[in-house]
Design a protein around this motif. Structure first.
Motif, short mmCIF file in Angstrom:
data_model
loop_
_atom_site.label_atom_id
_atom_site.label_comp_id
_atom_site.label_asym_id
_atom_site.label_seq_id
_atom_site.Cartn_x
_atom_site.Cartn_y
_atom_site.Cartn_z
N LEU A 27 0.82 -1.16 0.18
CA LEU A 27 -0.05 0.07 0.13
C LEU A 27 0.87 1.35 -0.04
N MET A 28 0.54 2.14 -1.00
CA MET A 28 1.58 3.35 -0.99
C MET A 28 0.61 4.58 -0.85
N HIS A 29 1.31 5.67 -0.87
CA HIS A 29 0.78 6.80 -0.80
C HIS A 29 -0.16 7.18 -2.11
N GLY A 30 -1.14 7.93 -2.18
CA GLY A 30 -1.88 8.12 -3.45
C GLY A 30 -3.24 7.39 -3.39
N LYS A 31 -3.80 7.24 -4.97
CA LYS A 31 -4.97 6.48 -5.15
C LYS A 31 -4.40 5.16 -5.81
N GLN A 32 -5.00 4.00 -5.11
CA GLN A 32 -4.88 2.75 -5.79
C GLN A 32 -6.27 2.18 -5.99
N SER A 33 -6.47 1.60 -7.20
CA SER A 33 -7.81 1.27 -7.40
C SER A 33 -7.88 -0.18 -8.04
N VAL A 34 -8.92 -0.60 -8.32
CA VAL A 34 -9.32 -1.83 -9.41
C VAL A 34 -10.87 -1.68 -9.70
N GLY A 35 -11.01 -1.94 -11.09
CA GLY A 35 -12.23 -1.48 -11.63
C GLY A 35 -12.57 -2.19 -12.94
N SER A 36 -13.75 -2.08 -13.46
CA SER A 36 -14.18 -2.47 -14.78
C SER A 36 -15.13 -1.45 -15.51
N VAL A 37 -15.07 -1.46 -16.83
CA VAL A 37 -15.84 -0.65 -17.52
C VAL A 37 -16.46 -1.25 -18.65
N ARG A 38 -16.37 -2.65 -18.49
CA ARG A 38 -16.57 -3.78 -19.77
C ARG A 38 -18.46 -3.94 -19.69
N GLU B 93 -19.66 -5.59 -17.24
CA GLU B 93 -19.61 -6.54 -16.32
C GLU B 93 -18.33 -6.50 -15.89
N SER B 94 -18.48 -7.34 -14.58
CA SER B 94 -17.24 -7.35 -13.80
C SER B 94 -16.21 -8.30 -14.35
N SER B 95 -16.86 -9.56 -14.62
CA SER B 95 -15.89 -10.63 -15.41
C SER B 95 -14.68 -11.17 -14.89
N HIS B 96 -14.09 -12.14 -15.42
CA HIS B 96 -13.07 -12.63 -14.83
C HIS B 96 -11.84 -12.04 -14.84
N GLN B 97 -11.73 -11.02 -15.81
CA GLN B 97 -10.65 -10.24 -16.00
C GLN B 97 -10.19 -9.33 -14.90
N GLU B 98 -11.15 -8.34 -14.30
CA GLU B 98 -11.30 -7.63 -13.24
C GLU B 98 -12.36 -8.26 -12.32
N HIS B 99 -11.89 -8.77 -11.17
CA HIS B 99 -13.00 -9.37 -10.12
C HIS B 99 -13.27 -8.17 -9.25
N PRO B 100 -14.49 -8.12 -8.86
CA PRO B 100 -14.86 -6.83 -7.85
C PRO B 100 -14.69 -7.26 -6.55
N PHE B 101 -13.12 -7.34 -6.39
CA PHE B 101 -12.80 -7.68 -4.91
C PHE B 101 -11.48 -7.18 -4.74
N ILE B 102 -11.21 -6.38 -3.39
CA ILE B 102 -10.03 -5.82 -3.03
C ILE B 102 -9.89 -6.24 -1.55
N ALA B 103 -8.83 -6.38 -1.22
CA ALA B 103 -8.41 -6.70 0.41
C ALA B 103 -7.35 -5.76 0.91
N LEU B 104 -7.29 -5.68 2.00
CA LEU B 104 -6.09 -4.71 2.52
C LEU B 104 -5.51 -5.88 3.75
N LEU B 105 -4.43 -6.04 3.53
CA LEU B 105 -3.61 -7.07 4.55
C LEU B 105 -2.79 -6.66 5.30
N SER B 106 -2.29 -6.99 6.34
CA SER B 106 -1.19 -6.56 7.35
C SER B 106 0.05 -7.16 6.45
N ALA B 107 1.13 -6.42 6.65
CA ALA B 107 2.36 -7.12 5.55
C ALA B 107 2.76 -8.45 6.07
N ASP B 108 2.36 -8.83 7.25
CA ASP B 108 3.04 -10.26 7.49
C ASP B 108 1.67 -11.25 7.30
#
Length: 265
Positions: A216-227, A229-244
Motif C-alpha cells: 500500500l502506497m501513498h496516493g490513489k490505488q484502485s481496481v475496476g471494470s468498464v466492460r 460486467e465485472s468478468s474474470h478479467q477484473e474481479h470486484p474484490f479488494i483486500a487490505l492485508l497486514s504486511a505479515d
C-alpha cells in the motif's frame, strides 16, 4: 441481537462471531463517524465505546466548539459516508449536481432502525440468509439544503463474520438532483502505524482470479471494470492485508461487490 445502539455515547455496535464494527453520531450537526472495525470487542455497561479513536477531543475539535476550523475537521474526521464539495478533500462516496448547478452535498444522521431481517434490494442482486438470522441497521441520513436523503444499510451475518452494506438515495427536493457518483460503501481506516498490502484478483479466460499483492502506497490505488460486467478479467474484490498476513494468520479486510456490472474499488 448482533446490532446494538448505545444512547449514552450515541454509538452503534455491529457484531459478528469474531469481529466488531462501530459507528458514532458526533456533535450537534450529527456527523456519522467510523470508530472501529476489527477483532471483536466485548461491550459492557462499565466499558465505554472507544470513541476516543475519532479524536474529536483534540484540535481542531468539532465544529460546534471550533467552527473556524471546519475544513480541518472535515479533512481529518473519519466520516462513514463522506460527501463532496464542502471542505473534505479526500475521496468522496457521493457527488451530485442540483438543478441550479450546485455540487455540495453532506449527509447527516436523522434517525435509525434496527430490524431482524435483511431487506431486499429490488432489481439488484443481493445476499440473503438461509436458516441464519440476520440483523440490519438502517441509518437514515439527509442533506436538508439540497433535499437529498440516503439510507445506509448494514446487515450482519454472524456465523460467516460478514457485514453487507448498501446505499439507497431518495430525492425529496421536488426538482431534479443529478447523481454523478454513488458508492456502496466507504471504510475509513487509521493505518498509520502499520504496513499494509493490497490484494486484488485479475485474470483472463482459463486463468481467472490470479492473486496480485503489492504494498500500500501513498496516493490513489484502485481496481475496476468498464466492460459492462465485472468478468474474470477484473474481479470486484479488494483486500487490505497486514504486511505479515498469510493464509493462516494476520489481519485482512476484504470487500466484495455483489454486482455484475461496472465497478470501482
Amino acid at each position: 441481537m448482533a446490532i446494538t445502539y448505545i444512547e449514552q455515547d450515541r454509538t452503534f455496535w455491529l457484531d459478528t462471531e469474531h469481529t466488531s464494527y462501530l459507528l458514532a453520531i458526533v456533535d450537534q450537526e450529527n456527523f456519522v463517524g467510523h470508530v472501529y472495525y476489527g477483532q471483536k470487542l466485548q461491550y459492557t455497561e462499565n466499558t465505554p465505546a472507544p470513541v476516543y479513536l475519532l479524536r474529536t477531543g483534540e484540535a481542531p475539535f468539532v465544529p460546534s466548539q471550533n467552527n473556524r476550523e471546519r475544513v480541518s475537521f472535515l479533512d481529518s474526521f473519519p466520516v462513514e459516508y463522506p460527501g463532496n464539495g464542502l471542505g473534505d478533500y479526500r475521496e468522496s462516496a457521493i457527488s451530485v449536481r442540483t438543478a441550479q448547478g450546485h455540487v455540495g452535498v453532506q449527509l447527516q444522521y436523522v434517525s435509525h432502525e434496527i430490524v431482524k431481517e435483511k431487506p431486499a434490494l429490488p432489481g439488484l442482486p443481493s445476499t440473503f440468509p438461509g436458516d441464519e438470522d440476520c440483523d440490519t441497521l438502517i441509518l437514515h441520513l439527509a442533506d436538508p439544503v439540497i433535499g437529498l436523503a440516503a439510507d445506509l444499510i448494514y446487515t450482519t451475518f454472524e456465523e460467516e463474520d460478514v457485514i453487507t452494506r448498501s446505499v439507497i438515495l431518495k430525492n425529496t427536493a421536488g426538482q431534479p438532483i443529478y447523481v454523478t457518483k454513488v458508492m456502496s460503501a466507504c471504510l475509513d481506516l487509521d493505518c498509520t502505524d502499520e504496513k499494509y498490502d493490497i490484494l486484488t484478483l485479475h485474470g483472463s479466460w482459463a486463468r481467472e482470479r490470479q492473486m496480485e499483492r503489492r504494498s500500500l502506497m501513498h496516493g490513489k490505488q484502485s481496481v475496476g471494470s468498464v466492460r459492462g460486467e465485472s468478468s474474470h478479467q477484473e474481479h470486484p474484490f479488494i483486500a487490505l492485508l497486514s504486511a505479515d498476513a498469510t493464509q493462516d494468520a494476520g489481519e485482512v479486510y476484504g470487500m466484495h461487490f455483489v454486482y455484475s456490472g461496472n465497478f470501482l474499488a
